[in-house]
Scaffold this motif. Sequence first.
Motif, mmCIF file in Angstrom:
data_model
loop_
_atom_site.group_PDB
_atom_site.id
_atom_site.type_symbol
_atom_site.label_atom_id
_atom_site.label_comp_id
_atom_site.label_asym_id
_atom_site.label_seq_id
_atom_site.Cartn_x
_atom_site.Cartn_y
_atom_site.Cartn_z
ATOM 1 N N GLN A 136 82.533 88.349 -22.941
ATOM 2 C CA GLN A 136 82.654 89.073 -24.191
ATOM 3 C C GLN A 136 81.338 89.774 -24.545
ATOM 4 N N LEU A 137 81.458 90.998 -25.015
ATOM 5 C CA LEU A 137 80.278 91.757 -25.429
ATOM 6 C C LEU A 137 79.784 91.270 -26.782
ATOM 7 N N GLN A 138 78.482 91.393 -26.973
ATOM 8 C CA GLN A 138 77.878 90.956 -28.223
ATOM 9 C C GLN A 138 76.874 91.999 -28.709
ATOM 10 N N GLY A 139 76.570 91.966 -29.999
ATOM 11 C CA GLY A 139 75.498 92.763 -30.562
ATOM 12 C C GLY A 139 75.616 94.255 -30.311
ATOM 13 N N ARG A 140 74.489 94.841 -29.878
ATOM 14 C CA ARG A 140 74.406 96.288 -29.686
ATOM 15 C C ARG A 140 75.395 96.772 -28.632
ATOM 16 N N ASN A 141 75.561 96.011 -27.560
ATOM 17 C CA ASN A 141 76.489 96.409 -26.503
ATOM 18 C C ASN A 141 77.913 96.519 -27.038
ATOM 19 N N LEU A 142 78.283 95.607 -27.924
ATOM 20 C CA LEU A 142 79.621 95.637 -28.516
ATOM 21 C C LEU A 142 79.790 96.870 -29.400
ATOM 22 N N LEU A 175 88.042 93.519 -27.250
ATOM 23 C CA LEU A 175 86.668 93.553 -27.734
ATOM 24 C C LEU A 175 86.394 92.489 -28.795
ATOM 25 N N TYR A 176 87.405 92.217 -29.621
ATOM 26 C CA TYR A 176 87.232 91.273 -30.732
ATOM 27 C C TYR A 176 88.365 90.236 -30.693
ATOM 28 N N PRO A 177 88.358 89.367 -29.682
ATOM 29 C CA PRO A 177 89.486 88.434 -29.482
ATOM 30 C C PRO A 177 89.638 87.398 -30.582
ATOM 31 N N ARG A 178 88.626 87.221 -31.433
ATOM 32 C CA ARG A 178 88.712 86.215 -32.482
ATOM 33 C C ARG A 178 89.396 86.739 -33.746
ATOM 34 N N LEU A 179 89.650 88.041 -33.803
ATOM 35 C CA LEU A 179 90.339 88.584 -34.970
ATOM 36 C C LEU A 179 91.784 88.115 -34.988
#
Length: 257
Positions: A136-142, A175-179
């Motif tokens: 999973q991408l995080q921070g700036r990369n996301l 990109l945001y699997p926790r939503l």
Amino acid sequence: MTLSYVVSGFAVGLLVGLTGVGGGSLMTPLLTLFFGVSPTVAVGTDLAFASTTKVAGTFAHRFRGTVKWDIVRHLCIGALPAAVVAAISLKYFGALDKEIGQIIRYSIAGSVLLTVVALLFRGRMQAWVIAHPEKQLQGRNLVVTTIIIGAVLGILVTVSSIGAGAIGATLLVLLYPRLSPAEIAGTDIAYAVPLTAIAAAGHWWLGSINWELLGTLLLGSVPGITIGSLAARAVPEKILRALLATTLTGVAAKLVF
């Protein structure tokens, strides 16, 4: 013919209410294949149709607090300029030319196939991403990836009117699997409002919106969406999505061949 458009708007609204799939993947091919509407007019009219109907959905999701506005902002940073550039490009290269119309037709077919993939494999892709947090991408990369995806969707939606619904929601899931599903839907609808509005404005500038057709489609779609939403829980989602995926695959093949 007016009655046929109203019935078509109702049918598409019903399916959207039942399945949650964006109307572009259904309405644009329907106008092109069954009513002989030119690809550019079909795309422009459907974009105006989508921008109108998604406004109400955004207000509802905002009231429920299911819109992630920071994600909406990042998507719009990429999508809105891309939509403007795509509209200008269509104008420069001749949006109403037969050759450009054929390119748009193929774009619609490709977008429909992407929608099929989104319908069939979204759940599996989400499960895989959740099971592999290191991917999973995080921070700036996301943030950067979200902006780039917004730009791609901006071009796709402006050219084919398809992409803001099932494809956009699927990419958000990855990109945001926790939503939550409601947050995915609310965020997807919210960013699609300015995107489809700008894309529709571009097609109005190109002269590729049939306003009478738009009015009759909306006349049928409002009760269709209402009934579909109320009946959604009574119909097995897997069956609906499988049937819709099969139908859209046939539509894509018809558009190409």
